[in-house]
Structures are given as C-alpha cells and as structure tokens.
Scaffold this active site. Structure first.
Site, short mmCIF file in Angstrom:
data_model
loop_
_atom_site.label_atom_id
_atom_site.label_comp_id
_atom_site.label_asym_id
_atom_site.label_seq_id
_atom_site.Cartn_x
_atom_site.Cartn_y
_atom_site.Cartn_z
N GLY A 10 0.82 -1.22 0.00
CA GLY A 10 0.00 0.00 0.00
C GLY A 10 0.85 1.26 0.00
N VAL A 11 2.04 1.17 -0.60
CA VAL A 11 2.98 2.30 -0.57
C VAL A 11 2.45 3.51 -1.35
N THR A 12 1.58 3.27 -2.33
CA THR A 12 1.08 4.39 -3.14
C THR A 12 -0.08 5.12 -2.47
N GLN A 14 -2.31 6.97 0.83
CA GLN A 14 -2.06 8.12 1.72
C GLN A 14 -1.02 7.76 2.79
N ASP A 15 -1.29 6.71 3.56
CA ASP A 15 -0.41 6.36 4.68
C ASP A 15 0.94 5.84 4.20
N LEU A 82 -0.23 -2.19 4.75
CA LEU A 82 -1.22 -1.11 4.62
C LEU A 82 -2.15 -1.32 3.43
N ALA A 84 -5.01 -2.25 1.04
CA ALA A 84 -6.40 -2.70 1.24
C ALA A 84 -7.32 -1.97 0.26
N THR A 129 -8.51 -1.02 12.00
CA THR A 129 -9.37 0.16 11.86
C THR A 129 -10.43 0.29 12.94
N GLU A 131 -13.30 0.96 12.29
CA GLU A 131 -14.54 0.38 11.75
C GLU A 131 -14.88 -0.94 12.42
N TYR A 153 -16.37 -4.23 4.49
CA TYR A 153 -14.98 -3.81 4.77
C TYR A 153 -14.60 -4.14 6.20
N LYS A 157 -11.75 -6.67 7.68
CA LYS A 157 -10.66 -6.18 8.55
C LYS A 157 -10.67 -6.90 9.90
N HIS A 183 -7.95 9.07 9.70
CA HIS A 183 -6.88 10.07 9.61
C HIS A 183 -6.81 10.57 8.17
P1 NAP Z 1 -5.49 4.25 0.58
O1 NAP Z 1 -5.00 5.65 0.37
O2 NAP Z 1 -6.77 3.83 -0.02
O3 NAP Z 1 -4.32 3.26 0.05
C1 NAP Z 1 -4.55 1.89 -0.11
C2 NAP Z 1 -3.32 1.26 -0.70
O4 NAP Z 1 -3.54 -0.14 -0.88
C3 NAP Z 1 -2.94 1.81 -2.09
O5 NAP Z 1 -1.54 1.86 -2.20
C4 NAP Z 1 -3.50 0.74 -3.02
O6 NAP Z 1 -2.84 0.68 -4.27
C5 NAP Z 1 -3.16 -0.50 -2.21
N1 NAP Z 1 -3.91 -1.68 -2.63
C6 NAP Z 1 -5.26 -1.84 -2.68
N2 NAP Z 1 -5.57 -3.08 -3.11
C7 NAP Z 1 -4.39 -3.72 -3.36
C8 NAP Z 1 -4.03 -5.01 -3.84
N3 NAP Z 1 -4.96 -5.91 -4.18
N4 NAP Z 1 -2.72 -5.32 -3.94
C9 NAP Z 1 -1.76 -4.41 -3.63
N5 NAP Z 1 -2.04 -3.16 -3.19
C10 NAP Z 1 -3.34 -2.82 -3.05
O7 NAP Z 1 -5.57 3.92 2.13
P2 NAP Z 1 -4.92 4.68 3.38
O8 NAP Z 1 -5.86 5.73 3.84
O9 NAP Z 1 -3.52 5.03 3.08
O10 NAP Z 1 -5.00 3.53 4.48
C11 NAP Z 1 -3.93 2.59 4.64
C12 NAP Z 1 -4.46 1.35 5.35
O11 NAP Z 1 -4.99 1.72 6.62
C13 NAP Z 1 -5.59 0.62 4.65
O12 NAP Z 1 -5.44 -0.74 4.92
C14 NAP Z 1 -6.86 1.14 5.33
O13 NAP Z 1 -7.88 0.18 5.23
C15 NAP Z 1 -6.35 1.31 6.73
N6 NAP Z 1 -7.00 2.36 7.54
C16 NAP Z 1 -7.08 3.64 7.07
C17 NAP Z 1 -7.64 4.62 7.88
C18 NAP Z 1 -7.75 6.05 7.41
O14 NAP Z 1 -8.50 6.81 8.04
N7 NAP Z 1 -7.01 6.46 6.39
C19 NAP Z 1 -8.09 4.30 9.17
C20 NAP Z 1 -7.96 2.99 9.61
C21 NAP Z 1 -7.41 2.02 8.80
P3 NAP Z 1 -3.34 1.59 -5.54
O15 NAP Z 1 -2.72 2.94 -5.35
O16 NAP Z 1 -2.80 0.84 -6.69
O17 NAP Z 1 -4.83 1.63 -5.47
O1 G4F Z 2 -14.82 9.49 4.85
P1 G4F Z 2 -15.55 8.21 4.92
O2 G4F Z 2 -15.85 7.54 3.63
O3 G4F Z 2 -14.73 7.28 5.89
P2 G4F Z 2 -15.09 5.96 6.73
O4 G4F Z 2 -16.26 5.26 6.17
O5 G4F Z 2 -15.13 6.35 8.15
O6 G4F Z 2 -13.82 5.05 6.43
C1 G4F Z 2 -12.49 5.57 6.54
O7 G4F Z 2 -12.08 5.51 7.89
C2 G4F Z 2 -11.99 4.17 8.43
C3 G4F Z 2 -11.54 4.30 9.89
O8 G4F Z 2 -12.68 4.47 10.69
C4 G4F Z 2 -10.98 3.39 7.60
F1 G4F Z 2 -10.87 2.12 8.12
C5 G4F Z 2 -11.44 3.33 6.16
O9 G4F Z 2 -10.42 2.67 5.39
C6 G4F Z 2 -11.59 4.75 5.62
O10 G4F Z 2 -10.32 5.35 5.57
O11 G4F Z 2 -16.95 8.41 5.68
C7 G4F Z 2 -17.03 8.97 6.96
C8 G4F Z 2 -18.50 9.21 7.33
C9 G4F Z 2 -19.42 8.01 7.08
O12 G4F Z 2 -20.32 7.85 8.16
C10 G4F Z 2 -20.20 8.40 5.84
O13 G4F Z 2 -21.52 7.84 5.80
O14 G4F Z 2 -18.98 10.28 6.49
C11 G4F Z 2 -20.26 9.91 6.01
N1 G4F Z 2 -20.49 10.63 4.75
C12 G4F Z 2 -21.46 11.57 4.57
N2 G4F Z 2 -21.44 11.98 3.29
C13 G4F Z 2 -19.84 10.46 3.58
C14 G4F Z 2 -20.44 11.31 2.66
N3 G4F Z 2 -18.80 9.65 3.25
C15 G4F Z 2 -18.33 9.73 1.96
N4 G4F Z 2 -17.27 8.98 1.61
N5 G4F Z 2 -18.92 10.54 1.03
C16 G4F Z 2 -19.97 11.34 1.34
O15 G4F Z 2 -20.50 12.06 0.48
#
Ligand code: NAP
Ligand code: G4F
Length: 370
Positions: A10-12, A14-15, A82, A84, A129, A131, A153, A157, A183
């Site tokens: 998941g290097v590409t 955000q995290d 990372l 997913a 997460t 979630e 999802y 997870k 984040h």
């Molecule tokens: P993101 O921006 O969506 O990045 C996901 C990464 O996973 C991308 O590099 C994507 O590659 C790669 N990926 C997806 N499917 C793949 C596959 N089949 N094989 C190889 N690589 C794959 O997510 P993020 O926000 O950085 O989050 C990083 C991790 O933390 C995820 O596992 C997410 O579920 C978890 N998480 C995120 C949050 C949050 O708030 N950001 C909170 C809790 C947990 P491409 O660029 O090619 O699509």
């Molecule tokens: O920004 P969201 O899509 O993030 P969500 O569903 O919380 O998931 C993110 O955070 C998780 C950690 O808790 C990660 F595990 C997951 O990978 C991802 O990074 O939605 C946040 C909230 C939801 O309740 C959604 O129903 O915002 C509400 N929302 C309201 N309007 C919306 C919208 N969400 C999105 N994406 N788009 C809307 O227009």
C-alpha cells in the site's frame, strides 16, 4: 549493526507515502509494493522515486506467490501491511474482492513470512481500523471495547485483526494491529468525506462548482492527521512486546461540523436549514454572488446500507505506553491545512488547464493534433 529493511504494502496510498518518508528519514531501506495499473503516474510517491534507499516491486494482495517471492527477496526486518480496498461504501459494491484483499491478504503476508522462515527476525504491523467497533457498543472506544463490524470492509478487517493475533500466539511472531481512527491529509483519497468537502469548498469558493452533495451529515468521526499517525505504526514495532493499540485524537466531530469549518477556511460562512435528506447548507457570508445560495445538499446516493455513526477513540494507551501525543495536529489545524492545500490546488489546476489549452491550440495549428 544490522540494517533496517522495511517492506510497505500500500505504498502508493495516503499512509504508505507518509510512512515511506518517515522511514527513509530514519535511514531505513524502504521497499514498496505496487500493483499493475494502466496509469503509471503514482502521485503520492512520485517525489520519492529515484531516492537511493527507495525501491518499488510489483505484487498483489490477492496473489500469494507474488508476496512469498517478494518477502524472500527483500528479507525485510519490518513489514507494514497497509494495502487494502479501503473504501467502506465501495465494499458494499465489491464485497468479495474486499474480503480477498483485506482479509485473506493479511493471511498471505503472514504466511509469506513463515514460508521464508523470517518469523523471528521480521516484525509485522497490520493496518486495522476503528470500523471494527462499527455499531458501537460503548463511547469512547478503547482496546477493550467489543467489536461490532458493520460493513463488508469491517468484517474483512476483523478477520485481519484476529489472524494477526492468532499468529502472534500460535507462532510467537512479533505482529500487531494498529486500530486507527480516521486520519486525513492533503493526500487523502478524493472520495472520502473530508477530502471531498475540502476540494468542493475550494472549487465553490473559486466559482468552479455549484453545489456539494453529501450523505449522512450527522455521522461522527474522530479525525486525526495521517502524518502524525504513521509515527505510531513505527513506534508499535519498536516495543519489547507486540501489542495492539487504539490510535485516535480523543476528539469527535460531525460531518456537518467538518463542512462548516472547511467552508469557513475557504471564505464562506454557512447556515444549516432543514432536516435529513432536505437539509441544506446556505451561504450567509462570502463572495457576493454566493450569498443566499445552497452550496451543500444531501443526496441519498451517499447513504450506506449500514452506516457507522459514532466513532470516538480513547488514545490513553498509545499516550502512556508509546509516548505519543494525540493532539500534535488539532482538528482545527487539520481542516485548515487541507483547505489551504486544496485552494492552491484548484487555483493551479486552472493555470495548468490554461497551459494545456494553449498547447492544444498550438498543436491544432501545426496539425499535430487533428
Ligand atoms: P489508501 O489511500 O486507499 O491506500 C490503499 C493502498 O492499498 C494503495 O496503495 C493501493 O494501491 C493499495 N492496494 C489496494 N488493493 C491492493 C491489492 N490488491 N494489492 C496491492 N495493493 C493494493 O488507504 P490509506 O488511507 O492510506 O489507508 C492505509 C491502510 O490503513 C488501509 O489498509 C486502510 O484500510 C487502513 N486504515 C485507514 C484509515 C484512514 O483513516 N485512512 C483508518 C484505519 C485504517 P493503488 O494505489 O494501486 O490503489
Ligand atoms: O470518509 P468516509 O468515507 O470514511 P469511513 O467510512 O469512516 O472510512 C475511513 O475511515 C476508516 C476508519 O474508521 C478506515 F478504516 C477506512 O479505510 C476509511 O479510511 O466516511 C465517513 C463518514 C461516514 O459515516 C459516511 O456515511 O462520512 C459519512 N459521509 C457523509 N457523506 C460520507 C459522505 N462519506 C463519503 N465517503 N462521502 C460522502 O459524500
């Protein structure tokens, strides 16, 4: 002294991009997993490509052999898993793929480490997460709060979380999960709610979009800054004992509050009228042509079959045991930095479009483009 070698799936993302910068600054050799895509431009890590200690490899979370071979050739001392399918709403549309990448994918990484006999030398971080708490059973949520996943999802997870715990106990591996609350950052994917709002606020303020359509405005999240959170991933792997941690700010806001503040930083004050699907954000102060206009409306298209609406993390354990400050970047600072970034991005998109138009005009004139 042995070399620190990190492998980031998941290097590409955000995290992955922030974590790469963080580890490179610490002197790590960083290897990142990329997957084949028809577009080769990797925006978030483009600035790192060519850095001597930074290497990219093709593999995929749904391809065991690619992971086994990669772990064998890189011989990592730390793996940050990372990768997913990370969008909750998308997981309702592609549940099977989400389970394959987000659940079985974790197992594949653990097995790749075992197959290469690296159980005792390679530490593993799993991106878990908030979630998992889903239809929450208590607020705020900590490491002891029961899980109640509420989307495909989250269910995927949850498997990842339990299989990591299982391998820790069964094979004495150093593997742990960070239960990270939402984040965000300037690099957040554009369909997550925060980035969707900050980009739309910038576009509306600059006259390039009329209205932003959102789903559930009452949903509450504990939003932190991604750059602060990647430090915790690393800290978790530097402890004596592998343990799971909640990473959160301890502060909760609604989607409506996020939008109000984002528009404020874009120079627009909003008042809210109506309820549910009829709620609207109307401009009270800002550019003259926008006063009295509806710039935020609700669309049922963004409602989820089941929605998680009350996430609020308790970061006490991370604070006391990792020495991490959950308020390094406050909610107010986060919203401001994202809007500031997107105001500049939207303005420069315009300049870039003008240059493209000029090039096109020139190419048309010269007959290069017909
Ligand atoms: P993101 O921006 O969506 O990045 C996901 C990464 O996973 C991308 O590099 C994507 O590659 C790669 N990926 C997806 N499917 C793949 C596959 N089949 N094989 C190889 N690589 C794959 O997510 P993020 O926000 O950085 O989050 C990083 C991790 O933390 C995820 O596992 C997410 O579920 C978890 N998480 C995120 C949050 C949050 O708030 N950001 C909170 C809790 C947990 P491409 O660029 O090619 O699509
Ligand atoms: O920004 P969201 O899509 O993030 P969500 O569903 O919380 O998931 C993110 O955070 C998780 C950690 O808790 C990660 F595990 C997951 O990978 C991802 O990074 O939605 C946040 C909230 C939801 O309740 C959604 O129903 O915002 C509400 N929302 C309201 N309007 C919306 C919208 N969400 C999105 N994406 N788009 C809307 O227009």
């Amino acid at each position: 002294m042995s070399k620190n070698i990190a492998l980031i799936t998941g290097v590409t993302g955000q995290d992955g991009s922030y974590l790469s910068e963080f580890l490179l600054a610490k002197g790590y050799e960083v290897h990142g997993v990329i997957r084949r895509s028809s577009v080769d431009y990797r925006e978030r890590i483009a600035h790192l490509e060519g850095t001597p200690n930074f290497h990219l490899h093709y593999a995929d979370m749904v391809d065991s052999m690619s992971l086994v071979k990669l772990v064998g050739s890189v011989q990592p001392t730390e793996i940050y898993n990372l990768a997913a399918q990370s969008h909750v709403q998308v997981s309702f549309d592609a549940p099977e793929y989400t389970a394959n990448a987000d659940a079985v994918g974790v197992l594949r990484v653990l097995e790749a480490v075992r197959t290469n006999h690296l159980e005792k030398t390679c530490r593993i971080y799993q991106a878990s997460t908030s979630e998992l708490y889903g239809k929450v059973e208590e607020v705020p949520q900590n490491e002891k709060t029961p899980f109640h996943p509420y989307s495909p999802y989250a269910v995927a997870k949850l498997y990842g979380f339990w299989i990591v715990k299982e391998y820790r106990e069964a094979y004495d591996m150093f593997c742990c999960s960070g239960i990270l609350f939402n984040h965000e950052s300037e690099r957040r994917g554009e369909t997550f709610v925060t980035r969707k709002i900050t980009l739309a606020a910038a576009r509306i303020a600059q006259g390039k979009q009329d209205c932003l359509y959102l789903g559930n405005l009452d949903s509450k999240r504990d939003w932190g800054y991604a750059k602060d959170y990647v430090q915790c991933m690393w800290l978790m792997l530097q402890q004596e004992k592998a343990q799971d941690f909640v990473i959160a700010t301890g502060v909760q806001h609604t989607v409506r509050e996020f939008a109000t503040l984002a528009f404020h930083h874009a120079g627009i004050e909003l008042k809210w009228e109506g309820e549910g699907v009829n709620e609207k954000g109307i401009v009270t102060l800002g550019p003259a042509e926008l006063i009295g206009k509806t710039v935020v409306a609700v669309s049922e298209d963004f409602y989820r079959p089941t929605d998680v609406v009350n996430l609020w993390g308790d970061p006490t354990k991370a604070k006391t045991e990792l020495g991490w400050n959950p308020q390094t970047t406050t909610f107010e600072q986060l919203v401001e930095l994202m809007v500031r970034h997107d105001m500049a991005k939207v303005a420069s998109e315009d300049a870039a479009a003008k240059v493209r138009k000029m090039n096109l005009a020139e190419y048309l004139e010269k007959g290069i483009v017909k």
